[in-house]
Design a protein around this motif. Structure first.
Motif, mmCIF file in Angstrom:
data_model
loop_
_atom_site.group_PDB
_atom_site.id
_atom_site.type_symbol
_atom_site.label_atom_id
_atom_site.label_comp_id
_atom_site.label_asym_id
_atom_site.label_seq_id
_atom_site.Cartn_x
_atom_site.Cartn_y
_atom_site.Cartn_z
ATOM 1 N N THR A 137 0.778 -1.197 0.127
ATOM 2 C CA THR A 137 -0.014 -0.014 -0.042
ATOM 3 C C THR A 137 0.929 1.139 -0.098
ATOM 4 O OG1 THR A 137 -1.780 -1.283 1.207
ATOM 5 C CG2 THR A 137 -1.721 1.226 1.281
ATOM 6 N N VAL A 138 1.855 1.173 0.706
ATOM 7 C CA VAL A 138 2.789 2.369 0.820
ATOM 8 C C VAL A 138 3.200 2.831 -0.722
ATOM 9 C CG1 VAL A 138 5.179 3.163 1.636
ATOM 10 C CG2 VAL A 138 3.488 2.138 3.187
ATOM 11 N N HIS A 139 3.479 1.792 -1.589
ATOM 12 C CA HIS A 139 4.050 1.875 -2.815
ATOM 13 C C HIS A 139 3.015 2.085 -3.796
ATOM 14 C CE1 HIS A 139 8.315 1.276 -1.712
ATOM 15 N NE2 HIS A 139 7.883 0.302 -0.894
ATOM 16 N N HIS A 145 -5.578 9.172 -1.688
ATOM 17 C CA HIS A 145 -5.450 9.690 -0.004
ATOM 18 C C HIS A 145 -4.323 8.811 0.477
ATOM 19 C CE1 HIS A 145 -8.597 12.508 -0.841
ATOM 20 N NE2 HIS A 145 -9.325 11.585 -0.971
ATOM 21 N N PRO A 146 -3.143 8.574 0.139
ATOM 22 C CA PRO A 146 -2.228 7.559 0.509
ATOM 23 C C PRO A 146 -2.133 7.389 2.104
ATOM 24 C CG PRO A 146 -0.934 9.274 -0.338
ATOM 25 C CD PRO A 146 -2.535 9.631 -0.615
ATOM 26 N N VAL A 147 -2.262 8.575 2.779
ATOM 27 C CA VAL A 147 -1.667 8.463 4.249
ATOM 28 C C VAL A 147 -2.776 7.807 4.785
ATOM 29 C CG1 VAL A 147 -1.719 9.870 6.443
ATOM 30 C CG2 VAL A 147 -0.315 10.523 4.319
ATOM 31 N N GLN A 148 -4.258 8.129 4.646
ATOM 32 C CA GLN A 148 -5.417 7.497 5.266
ATOM 33 C C GLN A 148 -5.570 5.901 4.942
ATOM 34 O OE1 GLN A 148 -5.313 10.158 3.655
ATOM 35 N NE2 GLN A 148 -7.075 11.717 4.238
ATOM 36 N N THR A 149 -5.126 5.676 3.509
ATOM 37 C CA THR A 149 -5.187 4.143 3.318
ATOM 38 C C THR A 149 -4.040 3.393 3.809
ATOM 39 O OG1 THR A 149 -5.981 4.865 0.922
ATOM 40 C CG2 THR A 149 -5.122 2.644 1.474
ATOM 41 N N VAL A 150 -2.889 4.042 4.132
ATOM 42 C CA VAL A 150 -1.802 3.377 4.709
ATOM 43 C C VAL A 150 -2.227 3.147 6.150
ATOM 44 C CG1 VAL A 150 0.578 3.693 5.209
ATOM 45 C CG2 VAL A 150 0.090 3.977 3.078
ATOM 46 N N LEU A 151 -2.524 4.120 6.887
ATOM 47 C CA LEU A 151 -2.968 3.870 8.311
ATOM 48 C C LEU A 151 -4.160 3.105 8.546
ATOM 49 C CD1 LEU A 151 -2.725 7.734 9.409
ATOM 50 C CD2 LEU A 151 -1.188 5.923 9.805
ATOM 51 N N ALA A 152 -5.000 2.825 7.519
ATOM 52 C CA ALA A 152 -6.008 1.986 7.713
ATOM 53 C C ALA A 152 -5.460 0.540 7.326
ATOM 54 C CB ALA A 152 -7.275 2.001 6.412
ATOM 55 N N ARG A 283 4.681 18.074 4.081
ATOM 56 C CA ARG A 283 5.128 17.192 3.204
ATOM 57 C C ARG A 283 6.127 16.333 3.409
ATOM 58 N NH1 ARG A 283 3.332 15.822 -1.906
ATOM 59 N NH2 ARG A 283 5.239 16.247 -2.883
ATOM 60 N N ALA A 284 7.102 16.916 4.310
ATOM 61 C CA ALA A 284 8.194 15.906 4.726
ATOM 62 C C ALA A 284 7.611 15.006 5.913
ATOM 63 C CB ALA A 284 9.285 16.891 5.323
ATOM 64 N N LEU A 285 6.570 15.669 6.563
ATOM 65 C CA LEU A 285 6.241 14.582 7.730
ATOM 66 C C LEU A 285 5.294 13.611 7.136
ATOM 67 C CD1 LEU A 285 5.773 14.009 10.607
ATOM 68 C CD2 LEU A 285 3.838 15.497 10.656
ATOM 69 N N GLN A 286 4.434 13.717 5.835
ATOM 70 C CA GLN A 286 3.740 12.660 5.331
ATOM 71 C C GLN A 286 4.770 11.694 4.645
ATOM 72 O OE1 GLN A 286 0.761 13.808 2.529
ATOM 73 N NE2 GLN A 286 1.423 12.504 0.848
#
Length: 369
Positions: A137-139, A145-152, A283-286
C-alpha cells in the motif's frame, strides 16, 4: 505422444515439506483415529492448514457428526464418509493417504500440542500477509489519499497482532531473533529537493518555525538536512537572528561541515525560499510517515518470514515496530488536525498450553532512516 518421465534433477528441485506439514499430518491422523479429540483443536480452522488437501480433510472432520467410539473401532464407515466429503474439495485425496495420516501420528493423545503448533504457523502466515499488504500500500502511487489508506492498513495489521496476542499472550523480554532489514540507502530526489526548499523557506521566515514543532530532524531524509533543521529550530528557540549566514555558523558549531559539506553550497541551499513553511513541513512529515510505515511492514514481514520466531516473539516484535508508526501518526494528526480513530482495546489475553521458546536475545538497536 509418449509421456516424458521426470529426470532426477527435476525431482531434486522439488523442495521438501516444511515441518508444519508433518505437524498437520500428525494432527489429522490423531483426529481420524480419535474424532472425540476434536475438542482439543478448538482454535484450529480449515484455513489454518498449509495445503488444500489438509484443509478439506479438516473441514470434513469438523462437519460430519462424530462416530460412536465403539463402532469407529470396528469399521471404517466414518473414515469413508470423511474421504468422500473431503474429495468434493480435494479430488486427489485417497484412502491410502488417510491410512498414511493414521500411521504417521506418533501419539493421538498429543493432539492438543499438534493443534497449538498448527495455530502458531497460521499466526505467522497471517502476520506475514498483513505486513506485505502494508508495504504494498505504501508503494501504491494510484491512491488518492495515501496517508489514510496506509494508516488503515496499519490498523488492520495491528488487529492481526492483537488477535494473535489473544491466542498467544506475549512474554516480557522475548524478542524476535531476526535482524530487522535496514532502511533504503538511496534518498528520493523529490524529497531531497523539497527539503532544500523547506530549509530555505524556514530561513527566510523563521517566525513560522514555532508553529511546526511537530517536525523532527529524523523526518528528513539526509543527515545534512536534519542537522540544518536542528540549527534553525535552535536559533528560533533562542530568538537569535536567522539568515543563511547565521545558520551556516550554527552548522559549523555543531560539526555539520566536518563531513565535507562546503560552506558555499550550504549558503546556496538556504537562499531559495518558496511557498510556506507549513506546507513543506507537512510534505516532509507525510513522507516520514509513509517511510516509517513501510519500514514497519518490512520489519514485521522479516520477523514473520523466519519460522524460528515463536508467536510470543512475533507479537512483541510487531508491537514495537507498530509503535514507531504510531508515534509519527500522532504528530501527523497534530500537524493536520486529523481526528484519531477510536480503536477498540485489545482483547483480554487468554493463556494457552506452554510451548517451547527460543533463547532470549539482546534487544536490537532501533533502525534510523
Amino acid at each position: 505422444m509418449p509421456h516424458a518421465e521426470p529426470d532426477e534433477d527435476d525431482l531434486h528441485a522439488i523442495p521438501p515439506p516444511q515441518p508444519v506439514f508433518h505437524v498437520e499430518q500428525a494432527l489429522l491422523g490423531a483426529l481420524l483415529l480419535d474424532p472425540h479429540r476434536l475438542d482439543d483443536a478448538s482454535g484450529v480452522t480449515a484455513d489454518s492448514f498449509s495445503t488444500a488437501a489438509h484443509a478439506a480433510l479438516y473441514a470434513a472432520i469438523t462437519t460430519l457428526p462424530r462416530p460412536d467410539p465403539a463402532e469407529h473401532a470396528k469399521n471404517t464407515k466414518w473414515l469413508d464418509r470423511v474421504l468422500a466429503t473431503s474429495q468434493e474439495q480435494a479430488r486427489g485425496l485417497t484412502a491410502s493417504y488417510l491410512h498414511t495420516l493414521v500411521q504417521v501420528c506418533p501419539w493421538p493423545s498429543h493432539a492438543t500440542a499438534y493443534a497449538r503448533m498448527v495455530e502458531a504457523e497460521r499466526a505467522r502466515r497471517r502476520l506475514q500477509t498483513a505486513a506485505e499488504r502494508l508495504v504494498h500500500t505504501v508503494h501504491d502511487v494510484s491512491l488518492p489519499h495515501p496517508v489514510q489508506t496506509v494508516l488503515a492498513e496499519a490498523d488492520a495489521l495491528t488487529a492481526v497482532v492483537d488477535d494473535i496476542a489473544n491466542r498467544f499472550p506475549p512474554r516480557a523480554g522475548v524478542l524476535p531473533r531476526t535482524t530487522a532489514p535496514p532502511p533504503p540507502d538511496t534518498p528520493d530526489p523529490v524529497a531531497v529537493e523539497e527539503e532544500q526548499i523547506l530549509l530555505a523557506t524556514a530561513t527566510a521566515y523563521p517566525t513560522d518555525i514555532e508553529a511546526v514543532r511537530w517536525l523532527l530532524p529524523d523526518d528528513l531524509t539526509l543527515p545534512l538536512h536534519a542537522g540544518l533543521w536542528q540549527c534553525l529550530t535552535a536559533l528560533a528557540r533562542r530568538r537569535e537572528p536567522v539568515d543563511p549566514v547565521t545558520v551556516l555558523w550554527e552548522a559549523q558549531q555543531r560539526g555539520l561541515l566536518d563531513d565535507g559539506a562546503e560552506p558555499g553550497s550550504v549558503l546556496r541551499l538556504l537562499a531559495e525560499p518558496a511557498g510556506s513553511v507549513q506546507h513543506w513541513c507537512e510534505r516532509a512529515l507525510q513522507r516520514s510517515l509513509l517511510a516509517t510505515a513501510e519500514h514497519t511492514g518490512r520489519r514485521i514481514k522479516a520477523y514473520a518470514s523466519d519460522p524460528a520466531n515463536t508467536p510470543f516473539q512475533l507479537v512483541v516484535g510487531a508491537r514495537r515496530a507498530l509503535a514507531d508508526t504510531a508515534t509519527v501518526r500522532t504528530r501527523w494528526q497534530h500537524a493536520t488536525g486529523a481526528t484519531p480513530p477510536q480503536r477498540r482495546p485489545p482483547p483480554a489475553a487468554r493463556a494457552g498450553p506452554p510451548t517451547t521458546t527460543a533463547a532470549h536475545t539482546a534487544r536490537p538497536t532501533r533502525a534510523t532512516r
